[in-house]
Design an enzyme around this catalytic site. Sequence first.
Site, PDB file in Angstrom:
ATOM      1  N   ARG A 199       0.864  -1.194   0.000  1.00 60.16           N
ATOM      2  CA  ARG A 199       0.000   0.000   0.000  1.00 60.16           C
ATOM      3  C   ARG A 199       0.888   1.228   0.000  1.00 60.16           C
ATOM      4  NH1 ARG A 199      -2.782   0.592   5.022  1.00 60.16           N
ATOM      5  NH2 ARG A 199      -1.424   2.371   5.368  1.00 60.16           N
ATOM      6  N   GLU A 215       4.607   7.173   2.368  1.00 61.73           N
ATOM      7  CA  GLU A 215       5.461   5.990   2.550  1.00 61.73           C
ATOM      8  C   GLU A 215       4.908   4.844   1.721  1.00 61.73           C
ATOM      9  OE1 GLU A 215       5.477   3.719   6.121  1.00 61.73           O
ATOM     10  OE2 GLU A 215       3.335   3.897   6.412  1.00 61.73           O
ATOM     11  N   ASN A 217       4.204   0.832   2.073  1.00 64.07           N
ATOM     12  CA  ASN A 217       4.152  -0.298   3.007  1.00 64.07           C
ATOM     13  C   ASN A 217       4.327  -1.599   2.234  1.00 64.07           C
ATOM     14  OD1 ASN A 217       3.093   1.117   5.604  1.00 64.07           O
ATOM     15  ND2 ASN A 217       1.759   1.859   3.976  1.00 64.07           N
ATOM     16  N   SER A 222      -2.462  -2.735   6.058  1.00 60.49           N
ATOM     17  CA  SER A 222      -3.722  -3.052   6.739  1.00 60.49           C
ATOM     18  C   SER A 222      -4.936  -2.459   6.029  1.00 60.49           C
ATOM     19  CB  SER A 222      -3.663  -2.563   8.184  1.00 60.49           C
ATOM     20  OG  SER A 222      -3.426  -1.188   8.185  1.00 60.49           O
ATOM     21  N   LYS A 380      11.944   3.178   5.754  1.00 56.19           N
ATOM     22  CA  LYS A 380      11.971   4.614   5.439  1.00 56.19           C
ATOM     23  C   LYS A 380      13.354   5.033   4.933  1.00 56.19           C
ATOM     24  CE  LYS A 380       7.949   5.573   8.151  1.00 56.19           C
ATOM     25  NZ  LYS A 380       7.476   4.201   8.437  1.00 56.19           N
ATOM     26  N   LYS A 434      11.675  11.033  11.025  1.00 60.62           N
ATOM     27  CA  LYS A 434      11.125   9.673  11.061  1.00 60.62           C
ATOM     28  C   LYS A 434      12.176   8.629  11.434  1.00 60.62           C
ATOM     29  CE  LYS A 434       7.556  10.332   7.559  1.00 60.62           C
ATOM     30  NZ  LYS A 434       6.804   9.651   6.479  1.00 60.62           N
ATOM     31  N   GLU A 438       7.386   1.259  11.883  1.00 59.89           N
ATOM     32  CA  GLU A 438       6.100   1.177  11.184  1.00 59.89           C
ATOM     33  C   GLU A 438       4.988   1.124  12.218  1.00 59.89           C
ATOM     34  OE1 GLU A 438       5.908   1.139   7.870  1.00 59.89           O
ATOM     35  OE2 GLU A 438       8.085   1.144   7.731  1.00 59.89           O
ATOM     36  N   GLY A 439       3.792   1.479  11.772  1.00 57.75           N
ATOM     37  CA  GLY A 439       2.626   1.230  12.625  1.00 57.75           C
ATOM     38  C   GLY A 439       2.042   2.454  13.303  1.00 57.75           C
ATOM     39  N   ARG A 521      -7.920   7.504   4.438  1.00 65.37           N
ATOM     40  CA  ARG A 521      -7.973   7.708   5.888  1.00 65.37           C
ATOM     41  C   ARG A 521      -8.077   9.196   6.151  1.00 65.37           C
ATOM     42  NH1 ARG A 521      -2.733   4.731   7.777  1.00 65.37           N
ATOM     43  NH2 ARG A 521      -2.093   5.643   5.816  1.00 65.37           N
TER      44      ARG A 521
HETATM   45  P1  ADP Z   1       4.064   4.741   9.794  1.00 66.32           P
HETATM   46  O1  ADP Z   1       4.951   3.671   9.288  1.00 66.32           O
HETATM   47  O2  ADP Z   1       4.123   4.917  11.257  1.00 66.32           O
HETATM   48  O3  ADP Z   1       2.661   4.612   9.247  1.00 66.32           O
HETATM   49  P2  ADP Z   1       4.237   7.144   8.148  1.00 66.32           P
HETATM   50  O4  ADP Z   1       5.413   7.613   7.398  1.00 66.32           O
HETATM   51  O5  ADP Z   1       3.105   6.634   7.331  1.00 66.32           O
HETATM   52  O6  ADP Z   1       4.713   6.069   9.214  1.00 66.32           O
HETATM   53  O7  ADP Z   1       3.718   8.324   9.060  1.00 66.32           O
HETATM   54  C1  ADP Z   1       2.596   8.194   9.914  1.00 66.32           C
HETATM   55  C2  ADP Z   1       1.622   9.322   9.651  1.00 66.32           C
HETATM   56  O8  ADP Z   1       2.257  10.593   9.853  1.00 66.32           O
HETATM   57  C3  ADP Z   1       1.079   9.364   8.223  1.00 66.32           C
HETATM   58  O9  ADP Z   1      -0.048   8.528   8.091  1.00 66.32           O
HETATM   59  C4  ADP Z   1       0.755  10.837   8.058  1.00 66.32           C
HETATM   60  O10 ADP Z   1      -0.519  11.132   8.606  1.00 66.32           O
HETATM   61  C5  ADP Z   1       1.809  11.528   8.908  1.00 66.32           C
HETATM   62  N1  ADP Z   1       2.955  11.927   8.054  1.00 66.32           N
HETATM   63  C6  ADP Z   1       4.015  11.163   7.728  1.00 66.32           C
HETATM   64  N2  ADP Z   1       4.864  11.817   6.922  1.00 66.32           N
HETATM   65  C7  ADP Z   1       4.334  13.037   6.724  1.00 66.32           C
HETATM   66  C8  ADP Z   1       4.733  14.198   5.986  1.00 66.32           C
HETATM   67  N3  ADP Z   1       5.873  14.212   5.299  1.00 66.32           N
HETATM   68  N4  ADP Z   1       3.941  15.285   6.026  1.00 66.32           N
HETATM   69  C9  ADP Z   1       2.790  15.281   6.735  1.00 66.32           C
HETATM   70  N5  ADP Z   1       2.359  14.227   7.454  1.00 66.32           N
HETATM   71  C10 ADP Z   1       3.107  13.111   7.452  1.00 66.32           C
HETATM   72 MG    MG Z   2       1.951   4.967   7.389  1.00 65.30          MG
END
Ligand code: ADP
Ligand code: MG
Length: 545
Positions: A199, A215, A217, A222, A380, A434, A438-439, A521
Amino acid sequence: MGVGCSHLSLSLSPSAFPPFKAATTSRPSRYTNPFSSLPLNSTYSQYHYCPYTSFTMSLAPSSIPSQLAAWKPGGSDEVLSDEFLEKVVNDALVWSALHGLVVGDRSNSRSGKVPGVGMVHAPFALTPTPLPISYWRQACELAPLFNELVDRVSLDADFLQNSLSRTKNVDEFTGRLLEIHLQMLSLDKKEEIRLGLHRSDYMVDSETDMLYQIELNTISSSFPGLGSLVADLHRNVLEHYGKDLGLDSRNVPENPAVNQFAKALAKAWSEYNASSAVVMVVVQGEERNMYDQYWLSTVLKDKHGVASIRKTLAEIDVRGRVLPDGTLVVDGHSVAVVYFRAGYTPNDYPSETEWRARLLIESSSAVKCPSIAYHLVGTKKIQQELAKPDTLERFVENKDHVATLRKCFAGLWSLDNDEIVRTAMDKPELFVLKPQREGGGNNIYGTDVREMLIKLRNEGNDGLAAYILMQRIFPKDSLSYLIRDGISHTEKTISELGIYAAYLRNKDKVIINEQSGYLMRTKVSSSNEGGVAAGFAVLDSVYLT
Ligand code: ADP
Ligand code: MG
């Protein structure tokens, strides 16, 4: 309705609407684009450059209706009554309960272990979120390209090991994954049947009108099950109330995620070619999102006649073995496909038992979804490495595909880039820091970015290698009705579009490479994080405009 159900009892009283709760927003006001001053050799390529030098953002929340009845999603001035909205919410809650749009209820201690006990509707948005069709098409077009990219990168063991070599010194979890990867290399182990159920998540940046990848996945993507249901729910709501809401159900694209993922698992199973073997779903000991997973195994069984078993890593360690011919046998079942819905976080490996199980699975001939290499491609750090100039070209020959992929890359940097670290300390609100996790719930935002960078610098260089920096995306906000625990909240929200994609190949033959549905979402715009299971966002669908 749909609140705190178990398999025998349903609450009969409708939920009352709470008083209106105003949302706040915390976005930076007028500032200058710091990216314009980056050096030419920066990893931030020209594709990422935002062609503006300064812009204005309002600090004040945009006007929010003083009561629920004052807003209509269709954009009309016509006022909807409280009674009408209460009826729509009530119908949606009933639909969720009757159609399995449910998760385990935290207030019931058995709800994460025993199916059918202590269910509550999954949090959802009452109406789908508008998305211009051009972004939708762009995100769908990217799906097969990312699938191919993941596969190509997974075969370049040196690239994976080298890119993550500094991370592993400071991040034990990544280090353990790399160790298993190395062990497989030393055995010259080849994964001939490769299955990816991915995803890719995106947000639309309001200042640049660009769709950026958040990102990718590659493990435990999920909500293919519940996400499919939310699109059905929204279409149902609009079929009944679309006229009053000013929305047309035909603008909600069908969401075949659960069917497509089940089909891909079934095809992988048949490529493995052992008719009595099963699909093994690797699960956490307690799982409140079990119904999302059960949707997949139910379609797998009912539509494709493929049986599945659910096991924790600890159970696999105790009850699993690999036969001399490579067959993985767990509890007497030969396993054709291992589908991980656990194993993506250090919490899933509390002891050596779980690591032994991961190694056992990897060393077997079962198809792994994902293999250790596919898992590593989804980190990441690899996302950031792939955004460096000229890196994509190593893996993708077609120049148009390179350009299409690169267009969705936001600014991504490693922390050994001094200049960007200084910029992030100066303007932390424009970045997300970051770790390799994950999660949900792990990223660092706002002034915490500055504090963490200072702390990491003071501690010495190595700590910095555990993190990457990402340009912060600011999606445009809109108003949504978020339904959680049977209660509707009107909130200012932002949304994240996830595109599912399935990839299956056997040696040189690509059997599946397709977009496989979507997940929208939606979260309160003042919230940084976005996970549904982590409690930040609700499930939603797309309204194409
Ligand atoms: P995880 O693996 O924890 O899902 P993500 O990279 O998807 O990590 O980040 C979690 C959440 O943080 C995302 O679903 C988004 O809502 C927010 N987020 C992540 N990166 C960004 C970004 N560059 N700008 C704005 N919001 C972000
Ligand atoms: Mg995410």
